[in-house]
Scaffold this active site. Structure first.
Site, PDB file in Angstrom:
ATOM      1  N   TYR A 129       0.820  -1.212   0.000  1.00 30.24           N
ATOM      2  CA  TYR A 129       0.000   0.000   0.000  1.00 30.24           C
ATOM      3  C   TYR A 129       0.853   1.261   0.000  1.00 30.24           C
ATOM      4  CZ  TYR A 129      -4.017   2.953   1.220  1.00 30.24           C
ATOM      5  OH  TYR A 129      -4.999   3.901   1.217  1.00 30.24           O
ATOM      6  N   ASP A 133     -12.248   7.463   9.443  1.00 29.49           N
ATOM      7  CA  ASP A 133     -13.226   6.499   9.954  1.00 29.49           C
ATOM      8  C   ASP A 133     -14.269   6.211   8.877  1.00 29.49           C
ATOM      9  OD1 ASP A 133     -14.774   4.882  11.536  1.00 29.49           O
ATOM     10  OD2 ASP A 133     -15.566   6.499  12.792  1.00 29.49           O
TER      11      ASP A 133
END
Length: 257
Positions: free
Chosen positions: A147, A181
């Site tokens: 990533y 989030d």
């Protein structure tokens, strides 16, 4: 009245779905693309007729070219949000996982941006490309697998595109979300203790939201950012600048002496 199109990749869920909603509210006709056709059709049904869903594989150039070709006009905004994670220690990372992350996160960004830019240039309309990187692309983190490298590549690709396409009136910038989030982080923040600990490390004292990311993307895609290109803007509550917050300090330092 001329219809202004925005292409949002990875729009089937998470941050991508929020991006599609925000773009529609800002007056764009949204081309919502995702590998999961069912998911992106559900998002489009919620948004309404200003959102047109399409199943697109961003790693497949023929799929991308067909999708761009279906647009009635060149897009004014392209948001490369499609991405996957393949976390794990590098010593244990499978080569297939490495390739998959690079293929979606970096090559997919390249293919979509380039194909859209070709049409922008052909129709002499200019426009804005916003690529979604990550704070993992600005600072390495253990266990981030492929990533980190893929998202760091997006940062440099953004600069490269901005230099080559600026003369055509195309601005290219990147957004590097921090501890958000939403989306791929849902499983991480399902643990209340993880939420508490991570929130406490952010200088602003909270986790970010998909709305925080979307507002920044739409700003960069607007005329308010008309003189901004080749930049990566961290939307992270200050965490990439907060490493020294956790450092032990002498009492005199803490008091400012």
């Amino acid at each position: 009245m001329t219809t202004t199109w925005a292409v949002i990749t990875g729009a089937g869920r998470g941050i991508g779905a929020v991006l599609a909603r925000h773009a529609a509210k800002e007056g764009f006709r949204v081309a919502a693309w995702d590998l999961d056709g069912e998911a992106v059709r559900a998002v489009a049904a919620e948004i309404g007729e200003e959102c047109v869903p399409l199943a697109v594989d961003v790693t497949d150039e023929s799929s991308v070219r067909a999708a761009v070709g279906e647009l009635p006009a060149a897009p004014s905004l392209v948001v490369n949000n499609a991405g996957i994670v393949r976390f794990g220690p590098l010593l244990e990372l499978a080569a297939a996982d490495w390739r998959a992350a690079l293929d979606v996160n970096l090559t997919g960004t390249f293919l979509v941006a380039r194909t859209a830019a070709e049409r922008m240039i052909a129709e002499s309309v200019g426009g804005s490309v916003v690529n979604i990187s990550s704070i993992n692309g600005l600072a390495a983190a253990p266990g981030a697998g492929a990533y980190t490298s893929s998202k760091a590549g997006v940062v440099m690709l953004t600069e490269h595109m901005a230099l080559e396409w600026g003369a055509h009136g195309i601005r290219v910038n990147a957004v590097a979300p921090g501890l958000i989030d939403a989306g791929m982080s849902d499983a991480i923040y399902a643990d209340p203790e993880v939420r508490r600990l991570r929130s406490g490390r952010v200088p602003l004292g909270r986790l970010g939201t998909a709305q925080d990311v979307a507002e920044t993307v739409l700003f960069l895609g607007s005329e308010k950012a008309a003189y901004i290109t080749g930049q990566t803007l961290a939307v992270d509550g200050g965490i990439t600048r907060g490493a020294l917050n956790a450092m032990p300090r002498a009492r005199s330092d803490a008091a400012g002496d």
